[in-house]
Design an enzyme around this catalytic site. Sequence first.
Site, PDB file in Angstrom:
ATOM      1  N   TYR A 163       0.837  -1.204   0.000  1.00  0.00           N
ATOM      2  CA  TYR A 163       0.000   0.000   0.000  1.00  0.00           C
ATOM      3  C   TYR A 163       0.881   1.268   0.000  1.00  0.00           C
ATOM      4  CZ  TYR A 163      -3.793   3.051   1.809  1.00  0.00           C
ATOM      5  OH  TYR A 163      -4.730   4.042   2.009  1.00  0.00           O
ATOM      6  N   LYS A 167       0.877   4.096  -2.827  1.00  0.00           N
ATOM      7  CA  LYS A 167       0.407   5.444  -2.478  1.00  0.00           C
ATOM      8  C   LYS A 167       1.477   6.502  -2.749  1.00  0.00           C
ATOM      9  CE  LYS A 167      -3.860   5.062  -1.102  1.00  0.00           C
ATOM     10  NZ  LYS A 167      -4.918   5.479  -2.049  1.00  0.00           N
TER      11      LYS A 167
HETATM   12  P1  NAI Z   1     -13.814   2.754   1.557  1.00  0.00           P
HETATM   13  O1  NAI Z   1     -13.516   1.305   1.592  1.00  0.00           O
HETATM   14  O2  NAI Z   1     -14.905   3.265   2.430  1.00  0.00           O
HETATM   15  O3  NAI Z   1     -14.115   3.212   0.082  1.00  0.00           O
HETATM   16  C1  NAI Z   1     -13.349   2.789  -1.003  1.00  0.00           C
HETATM   17  C2  NAI Z   1     -14.279   2.423  -2.126  1.00  0.00           C
HETATM   18  O4  NAI Z   1     -13.496   2.039  -3.251  1.00  0.00           O
HETATM   19  C3  NAI Z   1     -15.193   1.240  -1.811  1.00  0.00           C
HETATM   20  O5  NAI Z   1     -16.533   1.614  -2.017  1.00  0.00           O
HETATM   21  C4  NAI Z   1     -14.756   0.169  -2.791  1.00  0.00           C
HETATM   22  O6  NAI Z   1     -15.820  -0.657  -3.245  1.00  0.00           O
HETATM   23  C5  NAI Z   1     -14.179   0.987  -3.922  1.00  0.00           C
HETATM   24  N1  NAI Z   1     -13.246   0.194  -4.707  1.00  0.00           N
HETATM   25  C6  NAI Z   1     -12.295  -0.657  -4.274  1.00  0.00           C
HETATM   26  N2  NAI Z   1     -11.647  -1.203  -5.308  1.00  0.00           N
HETATM   27  C7  NAI Z   1     -12.191  -0.683  -6.437  1.00  0.00           C
HETATM   28  C8  NAI Z   1     -11.920  -0.852  -7.821  1.00  0.00           C
HETATM   29  N3  NAI Z   1     -10.955  -1.681  -8.245  1.00  0.00           N
HETATM   30  N4  NAI Z   1     -12.645  -0.145  -8.691  1.00  0.00           N
HETATM   31  C9  NAI Z   1     -13.621   0.702  -8.274  1.00  0.00           C
HETATM   32  N5  NAI Z   1     -13.918   0.858  -6.965  1.00  0.00           N
HETATM   33  C10 NAI Z   1     -13.215   0.201  -6.062  1.00  0.00           C
HETATM   34  O7  NAI Z   1     -12.450   3.499   1.894  1.00  0.00           O
HETATM   35  P2  NAI Z   1     -12.095   5.043   2.162  1.00  0.00           P
HETATM   36  O8  NAI Z   1     -11.489   5.110   3.518  1.00  0.00           O
HETATM   37  O9  NAI Z   1     -13.205   5.928   1.825  1.00  0.00           O
HETATM   38  O10 NAI Z   1     -10.887   5.239   1.139  1.00  0.00           O
HETATM   39  C11 NAI Z   1     -10.919   6.079   0.018  1.00  0.00           C
HETATM   40  C12 NAI Z   1      -9.507   6.316  -0.422  1.00  0.00           C
HETATM   41  O11 NAI Z   1      -8.788   7.030   0.571  1.00  0.00           O
HETATM   42  C13 NAI Z   1      -8.704   5.048  -0.676  1.00  0.00           C
HETATM   43  O12 NAI Z   1      -7.857   5.242  -1.798  1.00  0.00           O
HETATM   44  C14 NAI Z   1      -7.864   4.920   0.560  1.00  0.00           C
HETATM   45  O13 NAI Z   1      -6.692   4.164   0.332  1.00  0.00           O
HETATM   46  C15 NAI Z   1      -7.584   6.368   0.866  1.00  0.00           C
HETATM   47  N6  NAI Z   1      -7.199   6.641   2.234  1.00  0.00           N
HETATM   48  C16 NAI Z   1      -8.110   6.534   3.235  1.00  0.00           C
HETATM   49  C17 NAI Z   1      -7.709   6.803   4.536  1.00  0.00           C
HETATM   50  C18 NAI Z   1      -8.689   6.781   5.640  1.00  0.00           C
HETATM   51  O14 NAI Z   1      -8.291   7.177   6.761  1.00  0.00           O
HETATM   52  N7  NAI Z   1      -9.924   6.378   5.417  1.00  0.00           N
HETATM   53  C19 NAI Z   1      -6.318   7.095   4.867  1.00  0.00           C
HETATM   54  C20 NAI Z   1      -5.470   7.293   3.729  1.00  0.00           C
HETATM   55  C21 NAI Z   1      -5.914   7.037   2.464  1.00  0.00           C
END
Ligand code: NAI
Length: 444
Positions: A163, A167
């Site tokens: 990851y 990132k």
């Molecule tokens: P989340 O799991 O709530 O949302 C991510 C969404 O991406 C999910 O709905 C999932 O179905 C969708 N997804 C996954 N793989 C996919 C694909 N191949 N094609 C299309 N959709 C896909 O997670 P969250 O926390 O909202 O994360 C959003 C972004 O922020 C991610 O890139 C995550 O790595 C990043 N992030 C989040 C942090 C946090 O504290 N929540 C911290 C640092 C980064």
Amino acid sequence: MSQLRFDGKVVVITGAGNGLGKEYALFFGKRGAKVVVNDLGGSMKGTGASSSAADKVVDEIKAAGGVAVANYDSVEFGEKVIDTAIKAFGKIDILINNAGILRDVSFEKMKDEDWDLIYRVHLKGTYSCTKAAWPYMREQKYGRIINTSSASGVYGVFGQTNYCAAKMGIHGLTLALAREGLKRNILVNSICPVAASRLTETVMSKELLANLKPEFVVPLVGVLSHDDSKETGAIYELGAGYISKLRWQRNQGYFFDTPFTPEDVRDKWEQVAGFGDNVCYPQTSSEIFEIFFNKEDFIKQQKEGKTTSAQTQQTTQAPSKRIFGLMKAFLDRGEGKDLIPKIQGVFNFEIITQKGGPVIKSWVIDLKNGQGAIKEGKEQADATFTMIDDDFEKVCLGKLQANEAFLKGQMKIKGNMKKATLFTPSLFPAPTPDNFAKYSQPKL
Ligand code: NAI
């Protein structure tokens, strides 16, 4: 105060079925944009697929009076994602690369599958959607792209090698794209959000998560995606209502008299690896060449134990100082001697940091005498140019036309206007990394 609106804009948000992406989608839907809600609908580990996550968000946007369509493709297939925007709305203005999964495991136990899937969803997915949107943005000379990086990548986290690598790779992509997109008004930035979502609910306490609402990440995304934004190539860390920008810092460093040995490096380790007060914040890969350029000065100051190095000056005087250094090297080598009979002029350049601000540095460009010369200071000149440091660099890079800068008041000219028009930065080598490298080498 006027509201930041997105009327008429088409925005694609990947991974918008949950967490942060969902909040962005609802926000853009409310602020007048036409929204493509992309989500594969799989598990947080990247297994399975379903259309319901995206559908629910589309329904919610529509129920609130907004316009939205769903797309269920994996971000690995960016063309299909962007095609949904083109088919439904005829264009793509804003792309929020947000989709993400986790496959945390120590490096020792990591399987190729864990590495590959994280790479494919995060870095490849960001690339793929951007690659598909890019030609449309270039053509319309407009684009806003937000890439989702992570503090994990910036700082490194145990158990997240896959990851973290992806990132940080995403931010490298942002930095290069920001440069490639600038001329066409395509602005690209990275964010490192921290928010309560299914990705974090198992690793953070309930109390902490309560303060980390995903909606607190939305305002910055709104600003960076807006028409009015000028920001590009930046990276922000944010969450819980706190927003801050990150940048690189370079220590003073140490210039060794060549040749030198590993023992010399060991003996100067504090200077090589320590951070004192004398630091700078480089913004381009070419800035180090200014240090290479100034080897003799640097070593002299080092020997005198001075804290003011060429590098510190660079923080206040870059980028014009670097560019004048390059021009000087060009003239000193005699490569500009053909310019002398053609131009027959002496020009003063006054560099300021803001409109109406004081002159921080003056340079004289003599294209009248000998083989030409550049030095610091002021002289009796045919014309005097006054420019903001950054605008000067833009003109030299061809990102701002000199006549446009003049008409907009970004460049002031006093003296003989006819002579002044003879001077253009194109007389000199462009301030590219290649030229900085070339002119920092002693001529053979
Ligand atoms: P989340 O799991 O709530 O949302 C991510 C969404 O991406 C999910 O709905 C999932 O179905 C969708 N997804 C996954 N793989 C996919 C694909 N191949 N094609 C299309 N959709 C896909 O997670 P969250 O926390 O909202 O994360 C959003 C972004 O922020 C991610 O890139 C995550 O790595 C990043 N992030 C989040 C942090 C946090 O504290 N929540 C911290 C640092 C980064």
